[in-house]
Structures are given as structure tokens and as C-alpha cells.
Design a protein around this motif. Structure first.
Motif, mmCIF file in Angstrom:
data_model
loop_
_atom_site.group_PDB
_atom_site.id
_atom_site.type_symbol
_atom_site.label_atom_id
_atom_site.label_comp_id
_atom_site.label_asym_id
_atom_site.label_seq_id
_atom_site.Cartn_x
_atom_site.Cartn_y
_atom_site.Cartn_z
ATOM 1 N N GLU A 70 19.502 -21.055 11.635
ATOM 2 C CA GLU A 70 20.897 -20.645 11.477
ATOM 3 C C GLU A 70 21.008 -19.461 10.519
ATOM 4 O OE1 GLU A 70 23.222 -24.903 12.221
ATOM 5 O OE2 GLU A 70 22.642 -24.304 10.186
ATOM 6 N N ALA A 71 20.231 -19.496 9.436
ATOM 7 C CA ALA A 71 20.238 -18.391 8.477
ATOM 8 C C ALA A 71 19.754 -17.099 9.131
ATOM 9 C CB ALA A 71 19.366 -18.741 7.270
ATOM 10 N N VAL A 72 18.694 -17.204 9.934
ATOM 11 C CA VAL A 72 18.164 -16.020 10.631
ATOM 12 C C VAL A 72 19.204 -15.468 11.604
ATOM 13 C CG1 VAL A 72 16.437 -15.225 12.293
ATOM 14 C CG2 VAL A 72 15.747 -16.677 10.383
ATOM 15 N N ALA A 73 19.890 -16.358 12.318
ATOM 16 C CA ALA A 73 20.922 -15.928 13.261
ATOM 17 C C ALA A 73 22.061 -15.219 12.543
ATOM 18 C CB ALA A 73 21.453 -17.134 14.041
ATOM 19 N N LEU A 74 22.487 -15.767 11.406
ATOM 20 C CA LEU A 74 23.568 -15.152 10.633
ATOM 21 C C LEU A 74 23.166 -13.776 10.116
ATOM 22 C CD1 LEU A 74 24.738 -18.310 8.670
ATOM 23 C CD2 LEU A 74 26.141 -17.007 10.279
ATOM 24 N N LEU A 75 21.943 -13.660 9.608
ATOM 25 C CA LEU A 75 21.469 -12.371 9.113
ATOM 26 C C LEU A 75 21.379 -11.343 10.239
ATOM 27 C CD1 LEU A 75 18.649 -13.388 6.604
ATOM 28 C CD2 LEU A 75 20.721 -12.100 6.044
ATOM 29 N N GLY A 76 20.773 -11.750 11.354
ATOM 30 C CA GLY A 76 20.566 -10.819 12.458
ATOM 31 C C GLY A 76 21.860 -10.340 13.080
ATOM 32 N N ILE A 77 22.747 -11.276 13.409
ATOM 33 C CA ILE A 77 24.039 -10.903 13.991
ATOM 34 C C ILE A 77 24.863 -10.126 12.971
ATOM 35 C CG2 ILE A 77 26.222 -11.792 14.883
ATOM 36 C CD1 ILE A 77 23.946 -11.939 16.865
ATOM 37 N N GLY A 78 24.700 -10.470 11.677
ATOM 38 C CA GLY A 78 25.425 -9.749 10.631
ATOM 39 C C GLY A 78 25.052 -8.279 10.600
ATOM 40 N N VAL A 79 23.766 -7.974 10.717
ATOM 41 C CA VAL A 79 23.318 -6.575 10.724
ATOM 42 C C VAL A 79 23.961 -5.825 11.890
ATOM 43 C CG1 VAL A 79 21.337 -5.039 11.063
ATOM 44 C CG2 VAL A 79 21.134 -7.008 9.539
#
Length: 248
Positions: free
Chosen positions: A5-14
């Protein structure tokens, strides 16, 4: 929050931060993501503002350092938007989760359709105080209402008002846009916080990505072809998200 979930948030955030600065539509990715991760719609709506606020800080600072210093005019445009955003948040907190999801789907479909329309080439000129008419202030108030309520696709409205109505150069539109969004998002975020509609861990993780994306967007001078590629890739992802929301 899991590692995935953290990776998804970071990636989509970028990706969202990059898109929000150069165009519009980042929240069409981040808001549904927060909902898919299990946050109730209104909590996702409030939590998304953490990312919006911090990426706007990042973008505004980097635009300022790059020489885009339109603070006075940006604040003049932002004041009616602040009033509108407070009304918009209040309205958002009154609707049910089911109605909010329905509104989100309708808005995303409409915004995606508008994004596919060609951008007209206009003769632009610098913005002055004298060109800030009551009509423009009313338009900014209404954008603030919408931004406070949902935020999704609000950049499209800024392009309509600042580029098509005021005929400001698109590069300047982006610089004005991020400052105005920053100013009206802060009180909106405060209202969501007051009503306990913000989850900081999700918001800050998303913000870490979006601030990076915003920084990259200010630094990158995209070709017309590159901007088109980004737009169509964004639209493809948005279509998938809309289908996911409809089939949920």
C-alpha cells in the motif's frame, strides 16, 4: 498500512503530482486509490488534501525559484476561492458516501471527456490587476466551491478561466494555479481535520510521492508530443478507475 500500500501511494503520488502541475487530473488517480485501499469516501476526500497541500507547497516554491513570482495576483485570485472552498467542504460533509461516489464517477467521466478535447491556441498576454473583473472573481469563488467539495479535475477549471477567459500563457497558468490551490486547500484541510476526516499516514505517504512529482514537473520542459503521451496514458488509467468504481 502494508508495504504494498505504501509503494502504491508513493508511486501514484509521483504521477499525480507531475500531472497536477503540468495539466490536471492527478486527483482522479489519488482519490480513488485511497478509497480502494479501504478509506471511506469522505475520509479519502479529506486525506487527499494533505497531498494536494504539500505538493502545492513544493510546486509553488520551485516556480518561485524559477522566476515565476506572481504572488500578489495569485493571492487576489485566491481570496474568493478560499471562501468558496469553505462552502465546498461543508457541502461535501453533508452528502452520504453513496451519493459522493456517484458524484465522483460522474465528474471523472466528464473530466476525462473534457481532457480529450483539443486545447485551442490563443493569443496570450500578461495578467494585470485591471483585468481581474467581478466575473473572474465569481469564477474563482465557484472553482473554490468545487475544489473544496471534491478537487478532482479542478485544474481543468483553472485552464478554462485563466487560459481561455483571461488568456494567460499556459506556463503562467500552471504557476498561478498551484499558488491558488495551496491557499484555498489549507483552510479546506483544516475543516476536514476538524471533522476527523483525515488519515495522516496515508496522506503523508501520498504527499511524499506527489511532492516529488511536482518538483519533477517544474524542472521538466516537456515537448508537445511528450505532453500528449502523458495525457493519453493518464486517460487510460482514469478509464480503468472509472470501470472499477462502476463495478464495485
Amino acid at each position: 498500512m502494508t508495504i504494498m500500500e505504501a509503494v502504491a501511494l508513493l508511486g501514484i503520488g509521483v504521477v499525480a503530482g507531475f500531472i497536477n502541475v503540468l495539466s490536471a487530473g492527478g486527483s482522479m488517480l489519488t482519490l480513488p486509490l485511497l478509497m480502494f485501499l479501504g478509506l471511506p469516501p469522505q475520509v479519502a476526500n479529506g486525506t487527499n488534501r494533505v497531498s494536494i497541500a504539500l505538493q502545492s507547497v513544493s510546486a509553488s516554491w520551485n516556480f518561485f525559484r524559477a522566476g515565476a513570482r506572481y504572488i500578489d495576483l495569485s493571492l487576489r485570485l485566491a481570496m474568493p476561492a478560499v471562501l468558496g472552498s469553505l462552502l465546498g467542504v461543508w457541502l461535501a460533509l453533508q452528502v452520504s458516501d453513496a451519493l459522493f461516489e456517484t458524484i465522483l464517477v460522474v465528474v471523472m467521466v466528464a473530466a476525462a471527456a473534457i481532457m480529450m478535447l483539443p486545447q485551442p491556441r490563443l493569443d496570450t498576454r500578461p495578467l494585470t490587476r485591471q483585468r481581474l473583473t467581478p466575473t473572474i472573481y465569481l469564477a474563482m469563488f465557484l472553482i473554490g466551491v468545487y475544489g473544496g467539495f471534491l478537487q478532482v479535475g479542478v485544474g481543468i477549471l483553472f485552464i478554462i478561466v485563466l487560459y481561455r477567459m483571461l488568456r494567460i500563457d499556459l506556463a503562467q497558468v500552471n504557476a498561478f494555479k498551484v499558488v491558488i490551490i495551496l491557499v484555498y486547500t489549507l483552510p479546506a484541510l483544516a475543516m476536514f481535520l476538524w471533522h476527523d476526516q483525515v488519515r495522516w499516514s496515508y496522506g503523508l505517504m501520498l504527499a511524499a510521492g506527489s511532492m516529488t512529482g511536482a518538483w519533477l514537473a517544474v524542472k521538466v520542459n516537456m515537448s508537445t508530443r511528450g505532453a500528449q503521451v502523458v495525457k493519453w496514458l493518464t486517460l487510460a488509467v482514469i478509464v480503468v478507475i472509472i470501470l472499477r468504481l462502476l463495478l464495485a
